[in-house]
Scaffold this motif. Structure first.
Motif, mmCIF file in Angstrom:
data_model
loop_
_atom_site.group_PDB
_atom_site.id
_atom_site.type_symbol
_atom_site.label_atom_id
_atom_site.label_comp_id
_atom_site.label_asym_id
_atom_site.label_seq_id
_atom_site.Cartn_x
_atom_site.Cartn_y
_atom_site.Cartn_z
ATOM 1 N N VAL A 87 0.847 -1.194 0.000
ATOM 2 C CA VAL A 87 0.000 0.000 0.000
ATOM 3 C C VAL A 87 0.881 1.241 0.000
ATOM 4 N N ALA A 88 0.373 2.300 -0.580
ATOM 5 C CA ALA A 88 1.147 3.524 -0.761
ATOM 6 C C ALA A 88 1.711 4.063 0.546
ATOM 7 N N LEU A 89 0.987 3.929 1.622
ATOM 8 C CA LEU A 89 1.419 4.486 2.897
ATOM 9 C C LEU A 89 2.666 3.812 3.461
ATOM 10 N N THR A 90 2.946 2.591 3.052
ATOM 11 C CA THR A 90 4.111 1.876 3.576
ATOM 12 C C THR A 90 5.187 1.649 2.521
ATOM 13 N N ARG A 91 5.023 2.202 1.326
ATOM 14 C CA ARG A 91 5.962 1.964 0.225
ATOM 15 C C ARG A 91 7.375 2.430 0.563
ATOM 16 N N VAL A 92 7.546 3.602 1.157
ATOM 17 C CA VAL A 92 8.878 4.110 1.473
ATOM 18 C C VAL A 92 9.579 3.189 2.471
ATOM 19 N N ALA A 93 8.900 2.791 3.519
ATOM 20 C CA ALA A 93 9.492 1.899 4.513
ATOM 21 C C ALA A 93 9.836 0.553 3.890
ATOM 22 N N PHE A 94 8.967 0.060 3.026
ATOM 23 C CA PHE A 94 9.217 -1.205 2.328
ATOM 24 C C PHE A 94 10.485 -1.101 1.493
ATOM 25 N N ASP A 95 10.578 -0.045 0.683
ATOM 26 C CA ASP A 95 11.746 0.127 -0.182
ATOM 27 C C ASP A 95 13.033 0.246 0.629
ATOM 28 N N GLU A 96 12.983 0.964 1.744
ATOM 29 C CA GLU A 96 14.157 1.102 2.598
ATOM 30 C C GLU A 96 14.557 -0.243 3.204
ATOM 31 N N ALA A 97 13.595 -1.024 3.641
ATOM 32 C CA ALA A 97 13.890 -2.336 4.222
ATOM 33 C C ALA A 97 14.511 -3.261 3.181
ATOM 34 N N VAL A 98 13.987 -3.235 1.967
ATOM 35 C CA VAL A 98 14.545 -4.064 0.897
ATOM 36 C C VAL A 98 15.971 -3.627 0.576
ATOM 37 N N ASP A 99 16.214 -2.308 0.505
ATOM 38 C CA ASP A 99 17.560 -1.805 0.223
ATOM 39 C C ASP A 99 18.546 -2.208 1.320
ATOM 40 N N GLU A 100 18.133 -2.102 2.575
ATOM 41 C CA GLU A 100 18.998 -2.500 3.684
ATOM 42 C C GLU A 100 19.289 -3.996 3.643
ATOM 43 N N ALA A 101 18.273 -4.787 3.368
ATOM 44 C CA ALA A 101 18.468 -6.239 3.284
ATOM 45 C C ALA A 101 19.389 -6.591 2.122
ATOM 46 N N GLN A 102 19.249 -5.872 1.008
ATOM 47 C CA GLN A 102 20.127 -6.102 -0.142
ATOM 48 C C GLN A 102 21.577 -5.827 0.236
ATOM 49 N N ALA A 103 21.816 -4.746 0.966
ATOM 50 C CA ALA A 103 23.173 -4.424 1.403
ATOM 51 C C ALA A 103 23.724 -5.508 2.321
ATOM 52 N N GLU A 104 22.872 -6.049 3.192
ATOM 53 C CA GLU A 104 23.305 -7.116 4.091
ATOM 54 C C GLU A 104 23.652 -8.387 3.315
ATOM 55 N N ILE A 105 22.845 -8.740 2.353
ATOM 56 C CA ILE A 105 23.130 -9.923 1.532
ATOM 57 C C ILE A 105 24.428 -9.725 0.755
#
Length: 115
Positions: A87-105
């Motif tokens: 949902v639009a309201l959580t898109r920014v947090a979602f994208d940030e979490a995915v980016d952080e997880a990508q960096a960890e991987i």
């Protein structure tokens, strides 16, 4: 140690993203979920990631580390494919979490003696 952090990131992103998505959802008018559910979109990849993590936890070999890292990449790819379910309201947090997880991987060192 990084695998525990990655697991926390994935769980946090999961909590932010679980929502129904349909064409009549005003927060997600495009309704771009193939199955109508974020959880359904990434079920296979989530199970593969969990299995790879358990295998690596039980036997931390280079091969199991590489399999775990590959499963993490596959899961993150599936999350990105499922962005239409967020949902639009959580898109920014979602994208940030995915980016952080990508960096960890990306930071996981599967070479012999790596961390």
């Amino acid at each position: 140690m990084e695998k525990k952090y990655f697991k926390c990131i994935v769980l946090a992103s999961s909590m932010l993203c679980i929502s129904a998505c349909s064409d009549d959802n005003p927060l997600n008018p495009l309704g771009s979920c193939g199955s109508g559910s974020w959880a359904t979109e990434v079920t296979n990849e989530s199970a593969e990631l969990s299995a790879a993590q358990q295998a690596y936890d039980n036997d931390p070999t280079v091969a199991n580390c590489n399999a775990y890292k590959a499963a993490g990449v596959s899961y993150l790819d599936a999350l990105e494919d499922a962005q239409g379910c967020v949902v639009a309201l959580t898109r920014v947090a979602f994208d940030e979490a995915v980016d952080e997880a990508q960096a960890e991987i990306d930071a996981i060192d599967c070479t012999e003696g790596g961390s």
